[in-house]
Design a protein around this motif. Structure first.
Motif, mmCIF file in Angstrom:
data_model
loop_
_atom_site.group_PDB
_atom_site.id
_atom_site.type_symbol
_atom_site.label_atom_id
_atom_site.label_comp_id
_atom_site.label_asym_id
_atom_site.label_seq_id
_atom_site.Cartn_x
_atom_site.Cartn_y
_atom_site.Cartn_z
ATOM 1 N N VAL A 192 -3.144 -23.645 -25.421
ATOM 2 C CA VAL A 192 -4.297 -23.293 -26.257
ATOM 3 C C VAL A 192 -3.929 -22.169 -27.215
ATOM 4 C CG1 VAL A 192 -6.562 -22.164 -26.214
ATOM 5 C CG2 VAL A 192 -6.134 -24.140 -24.755
ATOM 6 N N ASN A 193 -3.262 -21.140 -26.694
ATOM 7 C CA ASN A 193 -2.904 -19.995 -27.527
ATOM 8 C C ASN A 193 -1.893 -20.352 -28.601
ATOM 9 O OD1 ASN A 193 -4.510 -18.706 -25.664
ATOM 10 N ND2 ASN A 193 -2.844 -17.588 -24.678
ATOM 11 N N VAL A 194 -1.077 -21.378 -28.352
ATOM 12 C CA VAL A 194 -0.023 -21.766 -29.290
ATOM 13 C C VAL A 194 -0.485 -22.863 -30.242
ATOM 14 C CG1 VAL A 194 2.289 -22.765 -29.483
ATOM 15 C CG2 VAL A 194 1.810 -21.100 -27.693
ATOM 16 N N GLU A 195 -1.009 -23.950 -29.668
ATOM 17 C CA GLU A 195 -1.287 -25.141 -30.474
ATOM 18 C C GLU A 195 -2.528 -25.003 -31.342
ATOM 19 O OE1 GLU A 195 0.886 -27.213 -30.836
ATOM 20 O OE2 GLU A 195 2.143 -27.131 -29.046
ATOM 21 N N GLY A 196 -3.442 -24.123 -30.955
ATOM 22 C CA GLY A 196 -4.619 -23.923 -31.794
ATOM 23 C C GLY A 196 -4.233 -23.477 -33.187
ATOM 24 N N TRP A 197 -3.254 -22.552 -33.277
ATOM 25 C CA TRP A 197 -2.813 -22.090 -34.587
ATOM 26 C C TRP A 197 -2.169 -23.216 -35.386
ATOM 27 C CZ3 TRP A 197 -3.191 -18.670 -38.330
ATOM 28 C CH2 TRP A 197 -2.249 -18.728 -39.358
ATOM 29 N N ARG A 227 3.780 -36.587 -17.737
ATOM 30 C CA ARG A 227 4.607 -35.544 -18.356
ATOM 31 C C ARG A 227 3.901 -34.190 -18.344
ATOM 32 N NH1 ARG A 227 9.293 -37.209 -21.019
ATOM 33 N NH2 ARG A 227 9.422 -39.447 -21.466
ATOM 34 N N ALA A 228 2.602 -34.191 -18.668
ATOM 35 C CA ALA A 228 1.854 -32.916 -18.695
ATOM 36 C C ALA A 228 0.359 -33.192 -18.703
ATOM 37 C CB ALA A 228 2.248 -32.095 -19.912
ATOM 38 N N PRO A 229 -0.192 -33.727 -17.613
ATOM 39 C CA PRO A 229 -1.634 -34.018 -17.594
ATOM 40 C C PRO A 229 -2.459 -32.776 -17.917
ATOM 41 C CG PRO A 229 -0.540 -34.995 -15.684
ATOM 42 C CD PRO A 229 0.473 -34.112 -16.349
ATOM 43 N N GLY A 230 -3.324 -32.884 -18.896
ATOM 44 C CA GLY A 230 -4.182 -31.782 -19.312
ATOM 45 C C GLY A 230 -3.696 -31.058 -20.552
ATOM 46 N N GLN A 231 -2.380 -31.077 -20.804
ATOM 47 C CA GLN A 231 -1.835 -30.293 -21.920
ATOM 48 C C GLN A 231 -2.346 -30.774 -23.269
ATOM 49 O OE1 GLN A 231 0.541 -31.257 -24.424
ATOM 50 N NE2 GLN A 231 0.807 -29.201 -25.263
ATOM 51 N N ALA A 232 -2.496 -32.079 -23.428
ATOM 52 C CA ALA A 232 -2.856 -32.640 -24.730
ATOM 53 C C ALA A 232 -4.235 -32.197 -25.204
ATOM 54 C CB ALA A 232 -2.783 -34.170 -24.682
ATOM 55 N N THR A 233 -5.076 -31.729 -24.287
ATOM 56 C CA THR A 233 -6.413 -31.284 -24.685
ATOM 57 C C THR A 233 -6.396 -29.943 -25.404
ATOM 58 O OG1 THR A 233 -6.824 -30.068 -22.623
ATOM 59 C CG2 THR A 233 -7.333 -32.416 -22.610
ATOM 60 N N SER A 234 -5.298 -29.214 -25.274
ATOM 61 C CA SER A 234 -5.249 -27.825 -25.731
ATOM 62 C C SER A 234 -5.284 -27.685 -27.246
ATOM 63 C CB SER A 234 -3.992 -27.143 -25.186
ATOM 64 O OG SER A 234 -2.821 -27.801 -25.647
ATOM 65 N N TYR A 235 -4.773 -28.663 -27.987
ATOM 66 C CA TYR A 235 -4.739 -28.589 -29.445
ATOM 67 C C TYR A 235 -6.161 -28.504 -30.000
ATOM 68 C CZ TYR A 235 0.025 -30.375 -28.769
ATOM 69 O OH TYR A 235 1.331 -30.551 -28.370
ATOM 70 N N PHE A 236 -6.982 -29.448 -29.580
ATOM 71 C CA PHE A 236 -8.371 -29.499 -30.036
ATOM 72 C C PHE A 236 -9.124 -28.240 -29.630
ATOM 73 C CE2 PHE A 236 -12.753 -30.414 -28.676
ATOM 74 C CZ PHE A 236 -13.320 -30.796 -29.879
ATOM 75 N N TYR A 237 -8.974 -27.840 -28.369
ATOM 76 C CA TYR A 237 -9.736 -26.694 -27.874
ATOM 77 C C TYR A 237 -9.279 -25.393 -28.530
ATOM 78 C CZ TYR A 237 -12.259 -23.651 -24.684
ATOM 79 O OH TYR A 237 -13.105 -22.703 -24.161
ATOM 80 N N GLY A 238 -7.968 -25.215 -28.663
ATOM 81 C CA GLY A 238 -7.459 -24.013 -29.317
ATOM 82 C C GLY A 238 -7.894 -23.927 -30.769
ATOM 83 N N TYR A 239 -7.884 -25.063 -31.462
ATOM 84 C CA TYR A 239 -8.317 -25.118 -32.863
ATOM 85 C C TYR A 239 -9.791 -24.746 -32.981
ATOM 86 C CZ TYR A 239 -9.772 -27.405 -37.251
ATOM 87 O OH TYR A 239 -10.310 -27.697 -38.479
ATOM 88 N N GLN A 240 -10.613 -25.293 -32.096
ATOM 89 C CA GLN A 240 -12.041 -24.986 -32.144
ATOM 90 C C GLN A 240 -12.306 -23.496 -31.932
ATOM 91 O OE1 GLN A 240 -14.805 -27.255 -29.799
ATOM 92 N NE2 GLN A 240 -15.126 -28.549 -31.580
ATOM 93 N N ARG A 241 -11.633 -22.905 -30.958
ATOM 94 C CA ARG A 241 -11.857 -21.492 -30.671
ATOM 95 C C ARG A 241 -11.397 -20.606 -31.832
ATOM 96 N NH1 ARG A 241 -12.763 -20.038 -25.318
ATOM 97 N NH2 ARG A 241 -13.225 -18.013 -26.267
ATOM 98 N N LEU A 242 -10.281 -20.971 -32.467
ATOM 99 C CA LEU A 242 -9.801 -20.193 -33.606
ATOM 100 C C LEU A 242 -10.748 -20.332 -34.797
ATOM 101 C CD1 LEU A 242 -7.781 -18.408 -35.008
ATOM 102 C CD2 LEU A 242 -6.287 -20.397 -35.342
#
Length: 595
Positions: free
Chosen positions: A450-455, A527-542
């Motif tokens: 979230v902290n990385v992909e949101g940006w 490979r990483a269950p749950g990780q793919a959701t972080s882009y959308f969520y990080g973007y929204q929070r930013l």
């Protein structure tokens, strides 16, 4: 990149999925020096139990050491982690500097999260190690051209230890098998890994072994041949045992226990429930799809396409595939155009040095199928560069079929991925962080998706208005894919959609190639269950934070200053970033306007 991996490797795998390119390093502020002393408490635990991860991060003194599989380390790791937490809490009670206090809390939270994750993995799963993939990562990281030649020599020592050729060591393949049998004897009901993961590991092993041999052959190391011959023989035998002994025990149901999946989301930085995530992202995907259709209508009219459906228009644009020899020159052009637009439109402050883009090898495709940035050292870095690695497809399956990506090698598809992985995305994110002297706590231990992909997704959106119309369509597609991930990943893990249903949706409604859709399904299921959701969520929070700043500042809001400020904070959690923006950035801008 599995949640079953220990803390050190969880951190490292997250780092390997992100972008990093370091500029000339600035003088370290006093608070950073103090914070980094605190971070050493946790780094010492990381280095003790995963020295490979520590040396990849740049920690000195561990290049020749390897993880210890000679005995069960669960209790020892937990004991050391609890001691580290106690020490950090003691320091927090007497600390007065606000930033150092924030970093201490980051360190404590990370350690406590790891204790919970380790307990869940112990409770549910047998300890399976994909040793071939792990060894490829070690070889690739050690022989990276950015690593000093003297440090590369340590690989020979590690190979001796991995293979049992060194005195006092036994083959790591034997030790891994012993730890597995030990745990199964203690609890015969432990869940096995997902069947699809084991099948993919077995399938990828020859490609990864070949990739390791090629890397060693290109290196300047002497005497590696007998060492690697021994390792290759041992890994081949180990993989054969995986096929005959572990594959039959593998679970056919990809779904994780609910508390494990919830823990995954938390570790990736998502602090809302799967149900709320599904609700938010379904609405967002519908809105993005409408924008895609509006843009597709304009393109169809402009180019005389008879069918203006966004799926058809994207398929037509994808036909403009770039010859292999022209891919890298075109990406260089795209990067230059994005940089020019960022400077002209004052999006963010860019460095003068060049960013690096290269095509992935076949082994890198197997190790990490999606396009990504390969980072240099995070600690002790003296100016090494990061690389945007453009992957080209999935490795061949058991029948020899290879799923090639057409998603990033057509004219219109090159814009958004460059903005995401290079500039002003990941490359800028980490470069700015190092320029401003960010602490180890914020660079390493606050690192989550979230902290990385949101940006990076935010960077795509920032550059979209300055791209041609076809580039804008695929920028919307990329954002739509991130929204789709945020409901497909939890839905497939909650049993609300099948993996095959996910693949069909991604190909038909999002417009991904079969290869890209396949690696997406693998990401969600093993490979990483749950990780793919972080882009959308990080973007929204930013975006929420930016909008709050715009409302507070109105006409005094300066986009370039805001983006520079965000990058200078490092990888802080969304709530901490919001606090910094509203309590530091906004008042500073208001004061500057008043003066």
């Amino acid at each position: 990149m599995l949640p079953a991996r220990p803390f050190a490797r969880t951190v490292l795998c997250g780092l390997l999925a992100a972008a990093l390119s370091l500029p000339v390093i600035a003088a370290e502020p006093a608070w950073v020096t103090k914070s980094n002393t605190n971070a050493r408490v946790l780094l010492n635990v990381l280095a003790k139990y995963s020295p490979e991860s520590a040396s990849n991060l740049g920690v000195d003194g561990y290049d020749e050491q390897i993880m210890d599989l000679s005995r069960d380390q669960f209790e020892a790791t937990n004991r050391d982690m609890r001691a580290a937490i106690a020490e950090l809490q003691k320091r927090l009670r007497v600390e007065t500097d606000s930033k150092v206090k924030q970093d201490l809390q980051i360190l404590i939270d990370k350690a406590q999260d790891q204790l919970k994750t380790s307990a869940l993995q112990r409770k549910y799963f047998m300890p399976y190690h994909d040793l071939t993939r792990m060894m490829f990562g070690v070889v690739r990281a050690t022989l990276d051209p950015r690593i000093p030649k003297a440090r590369q020599q340590a690989l020979l020592v590690r190979l001796d230890k991995y293979t049992g050729l060194a005195k006092g060591y036994r083959p790591v393949t034997e030790l891994a098998q012993e730890r597995l049998q030990e745990r199964l004897k203690a609890n015969k009901n432990l869940l096995g890994p997902y069947k699809g993961e084991i099948e993919q590991s077995i399938n990828d092993a020859p490609t990864l072994l070949k990739g390791m041999r090629e890397l060693l052959a290109k290196s300047e190391l002497k005497g590696w041949e007998p060492r690697f011959d021994a390792l290759e023989k041992q890994l081949t035998a180990y993989n054969a045992r995986v096929k005959t002994e572990i594959l039959p025990r593998a679970r056919s149901d990809h779904r994780l226990p609910p508390e494990v999946y919830a823990d995954n989301l938390k570790n990736f930085g998502v602090d809302i429930s799967p149900q709320e995530l599904i609700s938010k992202s379904l609405t967002s995907f519908a809105e993005i799809r409408n924008q895609m259709q509006i843009t597709a209508n304009l393109i169809a009219k402009e180019r005389g396409f008879r069918n203006a459906d966004y799926r058809v228009v994207m398929a037509e644009l994808k036909k403009q595939q770039i010859p292999t020899e022209q891919v890298m020159p075109l990406y260089a052009e795209r990067l230059a155009a994005l940089e020019a637009a960022a400077r002209q439109q004052k999006v963010v402050t860019l460095p003068e040095r060049k960013a690096v883009i290269r095509l992935a090898t076949m082994a890198e495709n197997a190790a990490q199928p999606a396009p990504h940035m390969s980072p240099p050292r995070l600690i002790g870095n003296t100016g090494e560069y990061g690389e945007f690695v453009l992957t080209t497809g999935m490795p061949p399956d058991a029948s020899g079929k290879r799923l090639v990506f057409d998603d990033f090698t057509h004219q219109a598809g090159t814009w958004s991925i460059t903005a995401h992985e290079a500039r002003p995305g990941h490359e800028m994110q980490f470069a700015k962080m190092i320029e401003t002297g960010v602490s180890t706590a914020r660079a390493v231990f606050a690192f989550n998706s979230v902290n990385v992909e949101g940006w990076a997704l935010y960077a795509e959106a920032e550059m979209q208005p300055y791209e041609p119309l076809d580039g804008q369509l695929f920028a919307l597609q990329a954002r739509g894919m991130r929204a789709a991930r945020a409901f497909l990943d939890p839905m497939v893990n909650l049993g609300e959609i099948t993996p095959e249903g996910v693949k069909v949706f991604l190909m038909q409604d999002v417009g991904l190639s079969e290869g890209m859709a396949t690696q997406e399904v693998q990401r969600y299921t093993f490979r990483a269950p749950g990780q793919a959701t972080s882009y959308f969520y990080g973007y929204q929070r930013l975006m929420e934070t930016r909008q709050a700043a715009e409302v507070a500042l109105r006409g005094r809001f300066d986009r370039q200053k805001f983006n520079d400020f965000v990058l200078a904070q490092g990888l802080v959690p969304p709530a901490l970033l919001r606090k910094a923006v509203m309590e530091e950035f906004v008042p500073a801008q208001q004061k500057g306007a008043a003066n």
